[in-house]
Scaffold this active site. Structure first.
Site, PDB file in Angstrom:
ATOM      1  N   ASP A  11      39.187  35.697  32.103  1.00  0.00           N
ATOM      2  CA  ASP A  11      40.501  35.315  31.611  1.00  0.00           C
ATOM      3  C   ASP A  11      40.495  35.627  30.116  1.00  0.00           C
ATOM      4  O   ASP A  11      39.434  35.718  29.490  1.00  0.00           O
ATOM      5  CB  ASP A  11      40.721  33.826  31.873  1.00  0.00           C
ATOM      6  CG  ASP A  11      41.973  33.290  31.219  1.00  0.00           C
ATOM      7  OD1 ASP A  11      43.047  33.891  31.398  1.00  0.00           O
ATOM      8  OD2 ASP A  11      41.868  32.278  30.509  1.00  0.00           O
ATOM      9  N   ASP A  13      42.972  34.315  27.167  1.00  0.00           N
ATOM     10  CA  ASP A  13      43.193  33.204  26.236  1.00  0.00           C
ATOM     11  C   ASP A  13      42.335  32.002  26.594  1.00  0.00           C
ATOM     12  O   ASP A  13      42.419  31.471  27.708  1.00  0.00           O
ATOM     13  CB  ASP A  13      44.671  32.779  26.262  1.00  0.00           C
ATOM     14  CG  ASP A  13      45.606  33.886  25.826  1.00  0.00           C
ATOM     15  OD1 ASP A  13      46.071  33.854  24.681  1.00  0.00           O
ATOM     16  OD2 ASP A  13      45.869  34.803  26.635  1.00  0.00           O
TER      17      ASP A  13
END
Length: 225
Positions: A11, A13
């Protein structure tokens, strides 16, 4: 225990990159636009993984369906888009891990619910070189659907079972499970108060980026199949 990874998927952020400072700046710019005082950084940080609409609701107490929400979201994203990497940094020591991982000829990528208009310049500004970058608007569905993870694995030439998907949100674990990948939860990311990441349906849990790297590092010199 999850098998050692042949490919890493992150992922973006709150997992690979600490983007909260720039998103906090944009969120408080929205509040200033409405004559409101800035919110504490920690308050904004906890909502970053929930996306722009959640930050609008936090900033102005406007629900997603309410009048004015879309206009406020457009303002926030425009403010963010002016400087997506002013203060954002790769979480240490992940940058060094990726340099060694790439040096060993191993594939890695990013699967994010961030729109490409913001993810691509951020990745470029940080000189990251993922073999796959799958963004929110690249496919008809996004996480927690498994399709973006499958597409990333396809582009890397890896089987889902050989991948670790690493994230800081429940939907990341749901997507990894659905995709048949090892679901790896990290506790250093943007987790809301009261949300216990160790209760997520993961295969592995790491409190710090250092602990994550220590678990991955032994695989760096293992032969690629």
């Amino acid at each position: 225990m999850a098998v050692r990874p042949e490919a890493l998927l992150f992922d973006l952020d709150g997992t690979l990159v600490d983007t909260a400072p720039d998103l906090a700046r944009a969120t408080n710019a929205l509040r200033a636009h409405h004559g409101l005082a800035p919110l504490p950084y920690a308050t904004i940080r906890a909502q970053v993984s929930n996306g722009g609409s959640a930050l609008v609701t936090l900033a102005l107490d406007i629900a997603r369906e309410a009048e004015g929400h879309d206009e406020a979201r457009a303002f926030l994203l425009a403010a963010y888009g002016q400087a997506v990497a002013e203060e954002s940094r790769v979480f240490a020591p992940l940058e060094q891990l990726l340099e060694r991982w790439e040096g060993a000829g191993r594939p890695w990528g990013i699967v994010t619910n961030k729109p490409r208009a913001y993810a691509e310049p951020l990745v470029a500004a940080l000189a990251l070189r993922p073999g796959a970058l799958i963004c929110a608007d690249d496919l008809p569905v996004k996480k927690p659907a498994p399709d973006p993870l499958w597409e990333a694995a396809r582009r890397l030439g890896a089987t889902p079972a050989a991948c670790w998907y690493i994230g800081d949100h429940l939907r990341d674990m749901q997507a990894a499970r659905a995709a048949g990948m090892a679901a790896v939860a990290v506790g250093y990311g943007y987790i809301e108060e009261g949300d216990d990441y160790r209760r997520w349906p993961a295969d592995l849990w790491f409190e710090t980026s250092e602990a994550l790297v220590a678990a991955i590092a032994p695989a760096e010199t293992a032969p690629t199949r």
